[in-house]
Write a protein that holds these residues in place. Structure first.
Motif, short mmCIF file in Angstrom:
data_model
loop_
_atom_site.label_atom_id
_atom_site.label_comp_id
_atom_site.label_asym_id
_atom_site.label_seq_id
_atom_site.Cartn_x
_atom_site.Cartn_y
_atom_site.Cartn_z
N ASP A 25 0.87 -1.18 0.00
CA ASP A 25 0.00 0.00 0.00
C ASP A 25 0.91 1.23 0.00
O ASP A 25 1.46 1.60 1.03
N LEU A 26 1.08 1.82 -1.16
CA LEU A 26 1.95 2.99 -1.30
C LEU A 26 1.10 4.25 -1.29
O LEU A 26 0.20 4.41 -2.12
N GLN A 27 1.38 5.14 -0.34
CA GLN A 27 0.70 6.42 -0.24
C GLN A 27 1.76 7.49 0.01
O GLN A 27 2.02 7.85 1.15
N PRO A 28 2.39 7.98 -1.06
CA PRO A 28 3.45 8.96 -0.89
C PRO A 28 2.95 10.21 -0.16
O PRO A 28 1.83 10.67 -0.38
N ASP A 29 3.82 10.77 0.70
CA ASP A 29 3.47 11.99 1.42
C ASP A 29 3.58 13.20 0.48
O ASP A 29 3.92 13.06 -0.70
N ALA A 30 3.29 14.38 1.00
CA ALA A 30 3.25 15.59 0.17
C ALA A 30 4.58 15.86 -0.53
O ALA A 30 4.61 16.22 -1.72
N ALA A 31 5.69 15.68 0.16
CA ALA A 31 7.00 15.94 -0.45
C ALA A 31 7.28 14.93 -1.57
O ALA A 31 7.78 15.30 -2.64
N ALA A 32 6.95 13.67 -1.34
CA ALA A 32 7.15 12.65 -2.37
C ALA A 32 6.24 12.90 -3.57
O ALA A 32 6.65 12.72 -4.72
N ARG A 33 4.98 13.31 -3.32
CA ARG A 33 4.06 13.61 -4.42
C ARG A 33 4.57 14.80 -5.24
O ARG A 33 4.45 14.81 -6.46
N ALA A 34 5.17 15.78 -4.58
CA ALA A 34 5.73 16.93 -5.30
C ALA A 34 6.88 16.48 -6.20
O ALA A 34 6.99 16.92 -7.36
N ALA A 35 7.73 15.60 -5.70
CA ALA A 35 8.83 15.08 -6.51
C ALA A 35 8.30 14.25 -7.68
O ALA A 35 8.80 14.36 -8.81
N ILE A 36 7.27 13.45 -7.44
CA ILE A 36 6.68 12.64 -8.51
C ILE A 36 6.02 13.54 -9.55
O ILE A 36 6.13 13.30 -10.75
N SER A 37 5.34 14.60 -9.11
CA SER A 37 4.69 15.51 -10.07
C SER A 37 5.73 16.17 -10.97
O SER A 37 5.48 16.37 -12.16
N ASP A 38 6.91 16.47 -10.43
CA ASP A 38 7.99 16.99 -11.27
C ASP A 38 8.47 15.93 -12.26
O ASP A 38 8.73 16.21 -13.42
N GLU A 39 8.57 14.69 -11.78
CA GLU A 39 9.05 13.58 -12.61
C GLU A 39 8.10 13.30 -13.78
O GLU A 39 8.55 13.04 -14.90
N VAL A 40 6.81 13.35 -13.53
CA VAL A 40 5.83 13.03 -14.59
C VAL A 40 5.32 14.30 -15.28
O VAL A 40 4.43 14.21 -16.12
N THR A 41 5.87 15.44 -14.93
CA THR A 41 5.56 16.75 -15.53
C THR A 41 4.07 17.11 -15.51
O THR A 41 3.46 17.34 -16.55
#
Length: 185
Positions: A25-41
């Motif tokens: 069950d992966l639920q990235p926190d706000a900082a991880a989601r921000a990094a992922i949003s940069d990664e997937v543009t």
């Protein structure tokens, strides 16, 4: 030799039980989601959750099944205003040893296979990488705000009739020609 440290959502194949599924069950926190949003543009990734299980498949393979849920914000392709989209995707992957996956000869013409869920099995199965890949595949290609309209622009010099889309269609005049021939007969 020391084993590499696993990142969240990574599972060492040798450590997976062969008698029962392993849940994740992966639920990235706000900082991880921000990094992922940069990664997937994308502009923002408000929510992201990937839950499922890894289970034995046949004698030497593994399946990863899960549900991806995300709320993404992308720019509208017309106005560049933020567009929020909810994604809910069912994800399935089959991991097989490389020798069990058919590969085409180098340089041979191939068609895209219907089953794109089979991947070569390595020493680690990464639910995190599957989550990112599934998110990228689920993103709308052309997000559009509900009230956004793509207008038309006409460019031509003075005294010249502008070319319209209908004029560039190769069979646009056939209906008129058919009607003329019907009138003659």
């Amino acid at each position: 030799m020391a084993q590499p440290v696993l990142k969240p959502g990574e599972f060492r194949v040798n450590d997976l039980p062969t008698w029962a599924p392993t849940s994740f069950d992966l639920q990235p926190d706000a900082a991880a989601r921000a990094a992922i949003s940069d990664e997937v543009t994308v502009l923002a990734l408000k929510k992201l959750r990937f839950e499922g299980e890894i289970a034995p498949y046949g004698a030497r393979g593994w399946t990863l099944t899960g549900k991806l849920g995300a709320t993404v914000v992308q720019p509208c392709v017309v106005t560049l205003d933020p567009v929020t989209t909810r994604l809910d995707e069912v994800v399935e992957r089959v991991f097989l040893p490389a020798e069990m996956i058919e590969e085409d000869a180098p340089g041979a013409e191939t068609e895209i296979p219907e089953d794109i869920s089979t991947e070569p099995l390595g020493t680690i199965i990464s639910a995190y990488e599957v989550m990112i890949e599934s998110l990228l595949l689920a993103l709308p290609l052309y997000p559009r705000a509900g009230d956004a309209e793509l207008g038309s622009a006409t460019f031509a010099e003075d005294g010249i009739t502008p070319l319209k889309d209908e004029d560039t269609k190769p069979f646009a005049g056939l209906a008129g020609l058919r009607d003329q021939l019907d009138k003659k007969s």
